[in-house]
Each structure stands twice: as C-alpha cells, then as structure tokens.
Scaffold this motif. Sequence first.
Motif, PDB file in Angstrom:
ATOM      1  N   LEU A 194      10.389   4.491 -15.532  1.00 13.44           N
ATOM      2  CA  LEU A 194       9.523   4.712 -14.369  1.00 13.44           C
ATOM      3  C   LEU A 194       9.390   6.189 -13.994  1.00 13.44           C
ATOM      4  CD1 LEU A 194      10.777   1.759 -12.125  1.00 13.44           C
ATOM      5  CD2 LEU A 194       8.687   1.857 -13.467  1.00 13.44           C
ATOM      6  N   ALA A 195       9.674   7.091 -14.939  1.00 14.87           N
ATOM      7  CA  ALA A 195       9.645   8.518 -14.584  1.00 14.87           C
ATOM      8  C   ALA A 195       8.291   8.931 -14.008  1.00 14.87           C
ATOM      9  CB  ALA A 195       9.965   9.365 -15.812  1.00 14.87           C
ATOM     10  N   PHE A 196       7.203   8.309 -14.474  1.00 14.29           N
ATOM     11  CA  PHE A 196       5.876   8.679 -13.989  1.00 14.29           C
ATOM     12  C   PHE A 196       5.226   7.551 -13.183  1.00 14.29           C
ATOM     13  CE2 PHE A 196       6.514  11.360 -17.773  1.00 14.29           C
ATOM     14  CZ  PHE A 196       6.281  12.616 -17.216  1.00 14.29           C
TER      15      PHE A 196
ATOM     16  N   SER B 196       0.862  -1.179   0.000  1.00 13.31           N
ATOM     17  CA  SER B 196       0.000   0.000   0.000  1.00 13.31           C
ATOM     18  C   SER B 196       0.901   1.232   0.000  1.00 13.31           C
ATOM     19  CB  SER B 196      -0.865  -0.065   1.262  1.00 13.31           C
ATOM     20  OG  SER B 196      -1.489   1.144   1.450  1.00 13.31           O
ATOM     21  N   LYS B 197       0.426   2.310  -0.649  1.00 14.97           N
ATOM     22  CA  LYS B 197       1.291   3.498  -0.735  1.00 14.97           C
ATOM     23  C   LYS B 197       1.399   4.153   0.650  1.00 14.97           C
ATOM     24  CE  LYS B 197       2.011   7.405  -3.717  1.00 14.97           C
ATOM     25  NZ  LYS B 197       1.943   7.727  -5.124  1.00 14.97           N
ATOM     26  N   ARG B 198       2.552   4.641   1.008  1.00 14.59           N
ATOM     27  CA  ARG B 198       2.698   5.333   2.293  1.00 14.59           C
ATOM     28  C   ARG B 198       3.790   6.384   2.196  1.00 14.59           C
ATOM     29  NH1 ARG B 198       2.226   3.138   7.581  1.00 14.59           N
ATOM     30  NH2 ARG B 198       0.451   2.045   6.711  1.00 14.59           N
TER      31      ARG B 198
ATOM     32  N   ALA C  36       2.289  18.487  -6.770  1.00 13.05           N
ATOM     33  CA  ALA C  36       2.767  17.367  -7.602  1.00 13.05           C
ATOM     34  C   ALA C  36       3.109  17.838  -9.010  1.00 13.05           C
ATOM     35  CB  ALA C  36       1.705  16.272  -7.666  1.00 13.05           C
ATOM     36  N   GLY C  37       2.458  18.902  -9.458  1.00 16.25           N
ATOM     37  CA  GLY C  37       2.632  19.296 -10.856  1.00 16.25           C
ATOM     38  C   GLY C  37       3.671  20.357 -11.122  1.00 16.25           C
ATOM     39  N   GLN C  38       3.807  21.316 -10.199  1.00 21.61           N
ATOM     40  CA  GLN C  38       4.658  22.470 -10.519  1.00 21.61           C
ATOM     41  C   GLN C  38       6.155  22.168 -10.431  1.00 21.61           C
ATOM     42  OE1 GLN C  38       5.222  25.336  -7.529  1.00 21.61           O
ATOM     43  NE2 GLN C  38       6.043  26.871  -8.909  1.00 21.61           N
TER      44      GLN C  38
ATOM     45  N   VAL D  33     -11.202   9.480  -5.020  1.00 20.09           N
ATOM     46  CA  VAL D  33     -10.593  10.756  -5.438  1.00 20.09           C
ATOM     47  C   VAL D  33      -9.915  10.595  -6.802  1.00 20.09           C
ATOM     48  CG1 VAL D  33      -8.899  12.514  -4.826  1.00 20.09           C
ATOM     49  CG2 VAL D  33     -10.283  11.490  -3.033  1.00 20.09           C
ATOM     50  N   ARG D  34      -9.205   9.490  -6.992  1.00 14.92           N
ATOM     51  CA  ARG D  34      -8.504   9.295  -8.271  1.00 14.92           C
ATOM     52  C   ARG D  34      -9.513   9.230  -9.421  1.00 14.92           C
ATOM     53  NH1 ARG D  34      -3.048   7.555 -10.221  1.00 14.92           N
ATOM     54  NH2 ARG D  34      -3.442   6.759 -12.271  1.00 14.92           N
ATOM     55  N   HIS D  35     -10.628   8.511  -9.177  1.00 15.30           N
ATOM     56  CA  HIS D  35     -11.651   8.408 -10.212  1.00 15.30           C
ATOM     57  C   HIS D  35     -12.164   9.796 -10.589  1.00 15.30           C
ATOM     58  CE1 HIS D  35     -15.210   6.984 -12.342  1.00 15.30           C
ATOM     59  NE2 HIS D  35     -15.875   7.893 -11.657  1.00 15.30           N
TER      60      HIS D  35
ATOM     61  N   GLY E 271      -1.788   1.599 -10.775  1.00 17.56           N
ATOM     62  CA  GLY E 271      -2.900   2.351 -10.197  1.00 17.56           C
ATOM     63  C   GLY E 271      -2.488   3.617  -9.467  1.00 17.56           C
ATOM     64  N   ARG E 272      -1.198   3.797  -9.171  1.00 22.92           N
ATOM     65  CA  ARG E 272      -0.766   5.015  -8.504  1.00 22.92           C
ATOM     66  C   ARG E 272       0.146   5.836  -9.412  1.00 22.92           C
ATOM     67  NH1 ARG E 272      -2.640   4.799  -2.983  1.00 22.92           N
ATOM     68  NH2 ARG E 272      -2.080   6.974  -3.143  1.00 22.92           N
ATOM     69  N   SER E 273       0.091   5.554 -10.710  1.00 23.35           N
ATOM     70  CA  SER E 273       0.985   6.296 -11.621  1.00 23.35           C
ATOM     71  C   SER E 273       0.529   7.746 -11.721  1.00 23.35           C
ATOM     72  CB  SER E 273       0.973   5.637 -12.992  1.00 23.35           C
ATOM     73  OG  SER E 273      -0.326   5.708 -13.497  1.00 23.35           O
ATOM     74  N   CYS E 274       1.384   8.559 -12.330  1.00 22.92           N
ATOM     75  CA  CYS E 274       1.156  10.011 -12.356  1.00 22.92           C
ATOM     76  C   CYS E 274      -0.106  10.376 -13.137  1.00 22.92           C
ATOM     77  CB  CYS E 274       2.372  10.678 -12.971  1.00 22.92           C
ATOM     78  SG  CYS E 274       2.203  12.451 -13.054  1.00 22.92           S
ATOM     79  N   LEU E 275      -0.991  11.145 -12.494  1.00 21.29           N
ATOM     80  CA  LEU E 275      -2.205  11.581 -13.182  1.00 21.29           C
ATOM     81  C   LEU E 275      -1.912  12.687 -14.191  1.00 21.29           C
ATOM     82  CD1 LEU E 275      -5.055  11.750 -10.531  1.00 21.29           C
ATOM     83  CD2 LEU E 275      -4.939  10.358 -12.572  1.00 21.29           C
TER      84      LEU E 275
ATOM     85  N   PRO F 171       7.505   4.965  -2.449  1.00 24.04           N
ATOM     86  CA  PRO F 171       7.334   4.178  -1.219  1.00 24.04           C
ATOM     87  C   PRO F 171       6.020   3.383  -1.159  1.00 24.04           C
ATOM     88  CG  PRO F 171       6.930   6.527  -0.824  1.00 24.04           C
ATOM     89  CD  PRO F 171       7.184   6.371  -2.294  1.00 24.04           C
ATOM     90  N   ARG F 172       6.109   2.155  -0.680  1.00 21.48           N
ATOM     91  CA  ARG F 172       4.928   1.303  -0.449  1.00 21.48           C
ATOM     92  C   ARG F 172       5.136   0.566   0.870  1.00 21.48           C
ATOM     93  NH1 ARG F 172       3.955   3.974  -4.321  1.00 21.48           N
ATOM     94  NH2 ARG F 172       3.195   3.355  -6.359  1.00 21.48           N
ATOM     95  N   VAL F 173       4.033   0.278   1.582  1.00 26.22           N
ATOM     96  CA  VAL F 173       4.161  -0.480   2.836  1.00 26.22           C
ATOM     97  C   VAL F 173       3.851  -1.945   2.579  1.00 26.22           C
ATOM     98  CG1 VAL F 173       3.278  -0.737   5.186  1.00 26.22           C
ATOM     99  CG2 VAL F 173       3.317   1.481   4.128  1.00 26.22           C
TER     100      VAL F 173
ATOM    101  N   THR G 218     -10.537   5.890  -0.090  1.00 25.08           N
ATOM    102  CA  THR G 218     -10.589   7.312  -0.448  1.00 25.08           C
ATOM    103  C   THR G 218      -9.793   7.538  -1.729  1.00 25.08           C
ATOM    104  OG1 THR G 218     -10.639   7.827   1.883  1.00 25.08           O
ATOM    105  CG2 THR G 218     -10.129   9.648   0.421  1.00 25.08           C
ATOM    106  N   HIS G 219      -8.662   6.875  -1.842  1.00 28.21           N
ATOM    107  CA  HIS G 219      -7.843   7.058  -3.042  1.00 28.21           C
ATOM    108  C   HIS G 219      -8.629   6.689  -4.294  1.00 28.21           C
ATOM    109  CE1 HIS G 219      -5.057   5.713  -6.191  1.00 28.21           C
ATOM    110  NE2 HIS G 219      -4.469   6.856  -5.879  1.00 28.21           N
ATOM    111  N   LYS G 220      -9.358   5.572  -4.202  1.00 28.20           N
ATOM    112  CA  LYS G 220     -10.117   5.101  -5.368  1.00 28.20           C
ATOM    113  C   LYS G 220     -11.126   6.159  -5.810  1.00 28.20           C
ATOM    114  CE  LYS G 220     -12.724   1.084  -6.782  1.00 28.20           C
ATOM    115  NZ  LYS G 220     -13.612   0.056  -6.318  1.00 28.20           N
TER     116      LYS G 220
END
Length: 484
Positions: free
Chosen positions: A416-418, A113-115, A293-295, A140-142, A422-426, A361-363, A136-138
């Motif tokens: 792997l820059a992005f 899991s991401k941490r 995350a973007g700037q 918000v990401r959607h 499921g957690r890749s860069c939006l 990072p992932r737990v 919540t991630h699911k």
Amino acid sequence: MDLSFSYCFFLFLHLLSVLLIVFMAIEFLKILVSRSTEMVNPPPGSLGPPFIGETPAFISANSNSKGLYEFVKTRHLKYGSCFKTSIFGSTHVFISSTEAAKLMLSGESLDFSKRYIRSIAELLGDQSLLCASKETHKLVRHRISNLFTSDSFSSSINFFDELTLKTMAQWEQRKSALVLDDAMKITFNAICKMLISLSEENELQILQKDVLQVNEAMLAIPLNLPGTRFYKGLKARKRIMNTLKRIIELRRKGLEFHDDFLQSLLRRDDDDNDYEPLADKQILDNILTLIIAGQDTTANAIAWMVKYLDENQEVQDTLRLNLSSENHGHSLGVEALNRMSYASKVVKESLRMMTIVSWFPRVAMKECQIDGFQIKKGWILNVDARAIHYDPKVYEDPTKFNPSRFEEDAKPYSFLAFGVGGRSCLGMNLAKAMMLVFLYRLMTKFRWRVTDKDSSLEKWGIFPRLRTGCPVHVTPINTECESL
Ligand code: HEM
C-alpha cells in the motif's frame, strides 16, 4: 459619549462570553450524548476526556524522535488491529486488515470519503486533490492524470537524472554527502521544472523554504495566532500563492510560454468536452499539492532506501551484480529503468519497510460494520498501511529487508505504499523512476557507506524523516580502479 461607548462595548463582550459558554455547553452535551449512545460492538480504545481527547498524546508523538506513527503503534499493540481514539475533536479508528483496506480503498463503496484534518485543508486549499469534494476531485484528478503522459514523464526523468549526475559530481570532490538534503533539492527542482518550469536558483530556494514551512504546519494545532507554526505555514502558503499567481498572469498575457504542467492546465482542451477546464484556484491549490505530495515523500523514500541498503550489504552486493550489465553514461531512459528488475524490487521493499504515508484517512458516510466492529457515521477511518506492511500473516519475516520477496506477486491490498483505487498516488510511476535513477547512479558511481547509523526521526515531519539526513562517505569507483 465615551461612557456610552464603553457601556456598549462591555455589553457586547458580556453577550459574547454568554454565547460562548452556551455554545461550549451544547457541544459538551453533544459529545457526552454521542459517547453514551449504546453501541453493539464498538472498536476498543480510549477517546480521552471530552474536547481534548488524545490530542496531547498525538501532538507529543509528533515532537518525539520516534515519530508520529509511535502514537498509532502503541495503541495497535495495546488494543489490536482495530482501535479508536479521538484527535482534534474527531473520533478516529485505525484499522489494519487487507479486507478493510479493500472495502475502503477499492472505490466500489460509496460509504467512505477522503478527509484530511482541518490544518491540512487550510494549508493546501479546499480545491486541492487531497481535500476537495467528490465532484471537484473527479474533475481535477482527470485533468491532472492526463498530464502524466509518457512524454512528460520521460523528460522529467531525464532532467532528474541530469540533476543527480551534477549533484554526485560534487560528491566526488567532497567524498561525503547528506543524502536527504540533496534528494530534497533534486526532487524539488525536478518537480518544479515539470510543473511550472521554475529553474532560477534564487527563486527555487525561496519557494523551497516556503514549502517547508507549509509542510511543518500540516500537523500543527490549527490556531492562526502570530508566532505559531500554523500561522507561519499560512503566511508561507500566501507567498507561494502570490508567486504562482504572478506566473499564471504572465502566461495568460502571453508574455511567457513553457512546455509544462501549468501551461497544459491553462489551455482549454476542446477535445475534452466531458470536463470543464480548471479554475485558477483549482490550478493554484493543486500545483502546491503536487509539490508537497511529490517532494518530501520521494526524497525521504530515497534516504531510507540508502539506509536499508547500507544495513544489508548482501542485498547491496546482489544489486551491484545485477546493475553491472547496465551501462548508461549520460542518458538513462524509461526503457533502461524498466529492465532493472532487481533494483525495482529494492525500491519496492524500501517502500514497504518505511511506509512513507503511514495511514490513509476516510470518513464513514453512514453507520457501518468493519472487521466486525460497529462504526458510526462521521467517524474517520484510517487504513493503517504501515501495520499491514509489517503483518507476519501478510509478509513472511516482515522486519527483514528482502527485495526478493517481490519475485512473487504481492497479495491483493498488501502493498500500500502508494495507496490503491481512485485516490491512489498520481505520481507513483514518477516517484519509483526517480528512486531508481538515484539508486542506479549511486551504485554505479560509488562504493559508499552511511556514517551515522542513528534511526531517530526529525520532529514535526508529516512523513518519517531521518534526523541524521543519512550522511554517506563515498569513494568514486573510477578512483578505486585507478588506485589498484
Ligand atoms: C515515494 C514517493 C511517494 C509516496 C510514498 C506517495 C504516496 C502516496 C499515497 C499513499 C497516496 C494515497 C493516499 C490516500 O489514499 O489517502 C498518494 C496520493 C497522492 N500522491 Fe503520492 N506519493 C509519492 C510521490 C508522489 C509524487 C512524486 C507525486 C506528484 C508529483 C505525488 C502526487 C500525489 C497526489 C496528487 C495524490 C492524491 C491523489 C488523489 O487523491 O486523487 N505523489 N501518494
């Protein structure tokens, strides 16, 4: 009366200190027990002294001109492609094989899991995409990924292009520029316009200053004491939240309406019955997350791309030749960007060479084996993307800046820059497009050179940031023709 108050207060303090000592003793014992538990094949590496671990070395790397990644690189060289360490009280494992990347990022496995570290979660908020729980991630990401439609995307690119042209018009007068500073400003303004339609110069400047303070606090020790970097970051977060709350209030009262991300997030989407609309806290935390995350990421990537091109004149010549057939006055659309295939490879190669987000990072949610090493439940596993990008088994001659290497498809889980899965860069496509626009305008408007070649990094940057800011001297191409 006074005496009994003093006595009670003294008793209270006494009790508090006893409790603190007991708590610390229990924690200390827990650490000792967990460290002494037999493991079949633990990753190599040092956990340092209990409680402190290798945190001081980690923090000192962050205040060093070689940058935070140096902490990882030295251990990678010493222990190999998988090693353990202890930072901010948690055991971290860094791992740099494409097999491990696949296992941990592909989303097939529920074991990770991401941490993020606590300071980041407190600064961005617990509802931020980067820190939220899986459910919540699911949601918000959607909601947010629905906003990166081709319409909103192409208007953001047009606006970014407009800002780039305006900025470069000033370069023509001055004959010089600091690429990083201007890229920070342009990306910030473009992202703020896309998210919340903020365009008033003074408001943008105040917000940008606060965002910088939040950024600088992300890797600080999470001690909320006046004067500390973390304290200043939390204060800046509060000011940002207040500004965003005011904007939301105006929209909710119908006093303002803009065609932007925020407006879409506030709207109830009756067609989307599977997902609840976002709560205000989720919107607030994620507007800040998208700005952060973007700037910084995109602006730093632009500065590194300019530096690599300066150091590789033959690539620059090929690029100039490739772009010579493209002619876009004041409008550079997504279709035109799609045609710039060599320039896209330059963008990709720059992102490989300077992996802006160095590790993910992932737990570990349960005990497992990775690359033959035993991993305990609760350990934080970091996919070391930078090491994979420089692995000679993955990329031939990895230290060479060679965009043509991407004529062949990259091997799975090697670029792997992005991130991946499921957690890749939006904002991946947006970031690549912004880099391309900047590149196209720079190459077609100017002959240029970087005037300070120093590669050292700014201290305390969460992403690798050139200390020089990448200064360039520019000669407008029209002037060059006129003087012939
Ligand atoms: C060159 C620029 C950029 C780079 C190198 C970059 C890199 C990354 C990486 C590696 C991740 C995944 C980290 C992980 O798996 O743990 C990520 C996630 C993310 N990025 Fe980017 N990014 C860039 C630009 C952007 C932009 C422009 C935006 C939006 C405006 C953005 C928004 C996000 C978000 C929201 C996430 C979290 C996704 C999630 O957890 O579901 N990024 N980025």
